[in-house]
Scaffold this motif. Sequence first.
Motif, PDB file in Angstrom:
ATOM      1  N   LEU A 278      10.649  62.979  98.004  1.00 35.23           N
ATOM      2  CA  LEU A 278      11.760  63.029  98.937  1.00 35.23           C
ATOM      3  C   LEU A 278      12.120  64.576  98.686  1.00 35.23           C
ATOM      4  CD1 LEU A 278      14.268  61.929 100.408  1.00 35.23           C
ATOM      5  CD2 LEU A 278      15.537  61.709  97.966  1.00 35.23           C
ATOM      6  N   TRP A 279      12.192  65.190  97.958  1.00 35.28           N
ATOM      7  CA  TRP A 279      12.670  66.607  97.735  1.00 35.28           C
ATOM      8  C   TRP A 279      11.704  67.468  98.814  1.00 35.28           C
ATOM      9  CZ3 TRP A 279      15.767  70.271  98.463  1.00 35.28           C
ATOM     10  CH2 TRP A 279      15.525  71.559  98.106  1.00 35.28           C
ATOM     11  N   ASP A 280      10.197  67.192  98.805  1.00 36.78           N
ATOM     12  CA  ASP A 280       9.375  67.777  99.473  1.00 36.78           C
ATOM     13  C   ASP A 280       9.488  67.515 100.963  1.00 36.78           C
ATOM     14  OD1 ASP A 280       8.209  69.157  97.221  1.00 36.78           O
ATOM     15  OD2 ASP A 280       6.694  67.503  97.149  1.00 36.78           O
ATOM     16  N   ARG A 281       9.932  66.405 101.245  1.00 37.68           N
ATOM     17  CA  ARG A 281      10.031  65.892 102.759  1.00 37.68           C
ATOM     18  C   ARG A 281      11.311  66.457 103.413  1.00 37.68           C
ATOM     19  NH1 ARG A 281       7.763  59.667 103.212  1.00 37.68           N
ATOM     20  NH2 ARG A 281       5.565  60.064 102.427  1.00 37.68           N
ATOM     21  N   VAL A 282      12.364  66.549 102.459  1.00 42.75           N
ATOM     22  CA  VAL A 282      13.540  67.080 102.995  1.00 42.75           C
ATOM     23  C   VAL A 282      13.408  68.721 103.468  1.00 42.75           C
ATOM     24  CG1 VAL A 282      15.930  67.496 102.200  1.00 42.75           C
ATOM     25  CG2 VAL A 282      14.920  65.421 101.933  1.00 42.75           C
ATOM     26  N   ARG A 283      12.953  69.259 102.296  1.00 45.75           N
ATOM     27  CA  ARG A 283      12.862  70.928 102.588  1.00 45.75           C
ATOM     28  C   ARG A 283      11.847  71.130 103.659  1.00 45.75           C
ATOM     29  NH1 ARG A 283      10.741  73.139  96.731  1.00 45.75           N
ATOM     30  NH2 ARG A 283       8.904  71.656  96.566  1.00 45.75           N
ATOM     31  N   ALA A 284      10.785  70.130 104.036  1.00 43.59           N
ATOM     32  CA  ALA A 284       9.811  70.545 104.935  1.00 43.59           C
ATOM     33  C   ALA A 284      10.534  70.246 106.203  1.00 43.59           C
ATOM     34  CB  ALA A 284       8.870  69.476 104.796  1.00 43.59           C
ATOM     35  N   SER A 285      11.456  69.227 106.309  1.00 42.48           N
ATOM     36  CA  SER A 285      11.981  69.022 107.567  1.00 42.48           C
ATOM     37  C   SER A 285      13.625  69.879 107.865  1.00 42.48           C
ATOM     38  CB  SER A 285      12.805  67.528 107.742  1.00 42.48           C
ATOM     39  OG  SER A 285      11.652  66.669 107.346  1.00 42.48           O
ATOM     40  N   VAL A 286      14.024  70.362 106.708  1.00 46.33           N
ATOM     41  CA  VAL A 286      15.389  71.118 106.663  1.00 46.33           C
ATOM     42  C   VAL A 286      15.134  72.327 105.717  1.00 46.33           C
ATOM     43  CG1 VAL A 286      17.803  71.106 106.520  1.00 46.33           C
ATOM     44  CG2 VAL A 286      16.565  69.009 107.064  1.00 46.33           C
ATOM     45  N   PRO A 287      14.485  73.364 106.313  1.00 40.63           N
ATOM     46  CA  PRO A 287      14.097  74.716 105.408  1.00 40.63           C
ATOM     47  C   PRO A 287      15.065  75.010 104.709  1.00 40.63           C
ATOM     48  CG  PRO A 287      13.040  74.634 107.495  1.00 40.63           C
ATOM     49  CD  PRO A 287      14.081  73.629 107.866  1.00 40.63           C
ATOM     50  N   ASP A 288      16.478  75.162 105.401  1.00 40.35           N
ATOM     51  CA  ASP A 288      17.703  75.926 104.706  1.00 40.35           C
ATOM     52  C   ASP A 288      18.336  75.025 103.771  1.00 40.35           C
ATOM     53  OD1 ASP A 288      18.768  74.335 106.649  1.00 40.35           O
ATOM     54  OD2 ASP A 288      20.084  75.769 107.053  1.00 40.35           O
ATOM     55  N   VAL A 289      17.867  73.876 103.429  1.00 40.86           N
ATOM     56  CA  VAL A 289      18.559  72.908 102.516  1.00 40.86           C
ATOM     57  C   VAL A 289      18.520  73.601 100.938  1.00 40.86           C
ATOM     58  CG1 VAL A 289      16.522  71.888 101.903  1.00 40.86           C
ATOM     59  CG2 VAL A 289      18.406  70.693 101.476  1.00 40.86           C
ATOM     60  N   VAL A 290      19.432  73.193 100.232  1.00 43.40           N
ATOM     61  CA  VAL A 290      19.910  73.890  99.101  1.00 43.40           C
ATOM     62  C   VAL A 290      19.916  72.884  98.011  1.00 43.40           C
ATOM     63  CG1 VAL A 290      21.424  75.356  97.713  1.00 43.40           C
ATOM     64  CG2 VAL A 290      20.987  75.868 100.139  1.00 43.40           C
ATOM     65  N   VAL A 291      19.068  72.855  96.802  1.00 42.40           N
ATOM     66  CA  VAL A 291      19.281  72.267  95.699  1.00 42.40           C
ATOM     67  C   VAL A 291      20.503  72.533  94.921  1.00 42.40           C
ATOM     68  CG1 VAL A 291      17.633  73.248  94.429  1.00 42.40           C
ATOM     69  CG2 VAL A 291      17.981  70.905  93.966  1.00 42.40           C
ATOM     70  N   ASN A 292      21.246  71.711  94.424  1.00 37.06           N
ATOM     71  CA  ASN A 292      22.264  72.102  93.464  1.00 37.06           C
ATOM     72  C   ASN A 292      22.003  71.906  92.002  1.00 37.06           C
ATOM     73  OD1 ASN A 292      24.349  72.649  95.737  1.00 37.06           O
ATOM     74  ND2 ASN A 292      24.624  70.438  95.796  1.00 37.06           N
ATOM     75  N   GLY A 293      21.831  73.029  91.439  1.00 38.97           N
ATOM     76  CA  GLY A 293      21.597  72.988  89.922  1.00 38.97           C
ATOM     77  C   GLY A 293      19.845  73.252  89.631  1.00 38.97           C
ATOM     78  N   THR A 294      19.590  73.481  88.513  1.00 39.70           N
ATOM     79  CA  THR A 294      18.084  73.757  88.332  1.00 39.70           C
ATOM     80  C   THR A 294      17.284  72.342  88.285  1.00 39.70           C
ATOM     81  OG1 THR A 294      16.547  74.515  86.635  1.00 39.70           O
ATOM     82  CG2 THR A 294      18.417  73.595  85.811  1.00 39.70           C
ATOM     83  N   MET A 295      16.050  72.750  89.110  1.00 39.65           N
ATOM     84  CA  MET A 295      15.098  71.558  88.866  1.00 39.65           C
ATOM     85  C   MET A 295      14.283  71.511  87.483  1.00 39.65           C
ATOM     86  SD  MET A 295      15.275  69.604  91.833  1.00 39.65           S
ATOM     87  CE  MET A 295      13.684  68.892  91.988  1.00 39.65           C
ATOM     88  N   GLU A 296      14.156  72.551  86.767  1.00 32.01           N
ATOM     89  CA  GLU A 296      13.596  72.356  85.442  1.00 32.01           C
ATOM     90  C   GLU A 296      14.277  71.468  84.490  1.00 32.01           C
ATOM     91  OE1 GLU A 296      12.242  75.599  82.019  1.00 32.01           O
ATOM     92  OE2 GLU A 296      13.179  76.464  83.968  1.00 32.01           O
ATOM     93  N   HIS A 297      15.580  71.586  84.339  1.00 35.72           N
ATOM     94  CA  HIS A 297      16.367  70.655  83.585  1.00 35.72           C
ATOM     95  C   HIS A 297      17.085  69.712  84.161  1.00 35.72           C
ATOM     96  CE1 HIS A 297      15.145  73.572  80.129  1.00 35.72           C
ATOM     97  NE2 HIS A 297      15.507  74.584  81.178  1.00 35.72           N
ATOM     98  N   ARG A 298      16.462  68.538  84.765  1.00 33.15           N
ATOM     99  CA  ARG A 298      17.172  67.813  85.560  1.00 33.15           C
ATOM    100  C   ARG A 298      16.811  66.251  85.104  1.00 33.15           C
ATOM    101  NH1 ARG A 298      19.581  67.926  90.859  1.00 33.15           N
ATOM    102  NH2 ARG A 298      19.374  70.198  90.667  1.00 33.15           N
ATOM    103  N   LEU A 299      17.471  65.325  85.301  1.00 31.42           N
ATOM    104  CA  LEU A 299      17.149  64.020  85.082  1.00 31.42           C
ATOM    105  C   LEU A 299      15.938  63.550  86.110  1.00 31.42           C
ATOM    106  CD1 LEU A 299      20.734  62.386  84.436  1.00 31.42           C
ATOM    107  CD2 LEU A 299      18.846  62.464  82.770  1.00 31.42           C
ATOM    108  N   ASP A 300      15.102  62.674  85.714  1.00 30.92           N
ATOM    109  CA  ASP A 300      13.870  62.640  86.529  1.00 30.92           C
ATOM    110  C   ASP A 300      14.436  61.811  87.989  1.00 30.92           C
ATOM    111  OD1 ASP A 300      11.870  63.591  85.270  1.00 30.92           O
ATOM    112  OD2 ASP A 300      12.396  61.944  83.584  1.00 30.92           O
ATOM    113  N   GLY A 301      15.673  61.015  87.796  1.00 28.70           N
ATOM    114  CA  GLY A 301      15.835  60.371  89.265  1.00 28.70           C
ATOM    115  C   GLY A 301      17.020  60.857  89.838  1.00 28.70           C
ATOM    116  N   ASN A 302      17.331  62.138  89.686  1.00 35.36           N
ATOM    117  CA  ASN A 302      18.421  62.843  90.451  1.00 35.36           C
ATOM    118  C   ASN A 302      17.873  63.966  91.510  1.00 35.36           C
ATOM    119  OD1 ASN A 302      20.192  65.127  90.514  1.00 35.36           O
ATOM    120  ND2 ASN A 302      21.549  63.401  89.851  1.00 35.36           N
TER     121      ASN A 302
END
Length: 333
Positions: A278-302
């Motif tokens: 989902l993340w890959d498809r969203v940022r491919a479609s909306v290049p300026d999308v921002v993820v809130n918080g680190t992706m390194e330390h994150r629950l797998d389903g969030n």
Amino acid sequence: MKKVYADYAATSPCDPEVVRRMEPFFAAVFANAHSVHTQGQEARTAVEDAREYVADMLGAVSGEVVFTSGGTEADNTAVIGTYLANRDRGNHLVTTTIEHHAVLEAVRYCASRLGARVSEVACSPDGRVDPDRIVAAITPDTVLVSVMHANNETGVIQPVAEIGERLRAINRTRSHRVYFHTDAVQTFGHLPIAVDTLGVDLLSASAHKFCGPKGVGFLYVRTGTRMDALLHGGGHEDGRRSSTLNTPGIVGLHAAARIARENMASEADRVRALRDMLWDRVRASVPDVVVNGTMEHRLDGNLNVAFPGVEGESLLVALDAAGIAVSTGSACS
């Protein structure tokens, strides 16, 4: 219209096997689990089996598990109950600005009604709390630190074990203990949890976050922890939480915990792959999308994102109209 539910941080569906396990305890095995007759003891056995299973998942002993009506009650009991039992030793509480409202409002209640002083530590830009800032907030009057295991909105996992280790060192130098609580409502059933590894004295969880029923949860209370009860009556749960036990709910919690534990690794891989796709498809479609918080330390389903220039509530309504259920924040705020 096909509907997609993507709001599992708010609640999850009850697993059909959980419902099946619960059904007999609504009618066939309906007796009060504190009654001494045979039917009551049948219900009691189911409750104690659940207690032992939860304790085993935590690396605890069964007497340290107190069943509650859910995460909010567990958090309130941990915060207010511990403060009340220890205010002869100090009146200072430390928590973070990113806690669930069940913790924040309990802490603020202690401040407004019970004379507590409160330090709320902000997180870093990556959504994680700096253990150094938690330690720096501790004073000689501190009686409780509460830091959530993972945030209920961003899914960012907090350095609870590191904070627990720092608190162990601090407690070795003090005349009275600084107790440590973590709200693990988002993580129990999704991540392996060992209370000794985390270094916590109190831990809250709720069944409906791991495909169990609503209205039931638990509070882990380490042996020796000074904590007052908030509910008074028949002295249930060894005097820590008076009320007739919700036997069907506790049975459901047990079943959901067992399913979650047995499938934890494979389910983590599955939902992580979906999240990353989902993340890959969203940022491919909306290049300026921002993820809130680190992706390194994150629950797998969030996945928590922001779209610059787009108002969150409008996007939520548009997605809902298309059959996609998401949230812009906590359902409890």
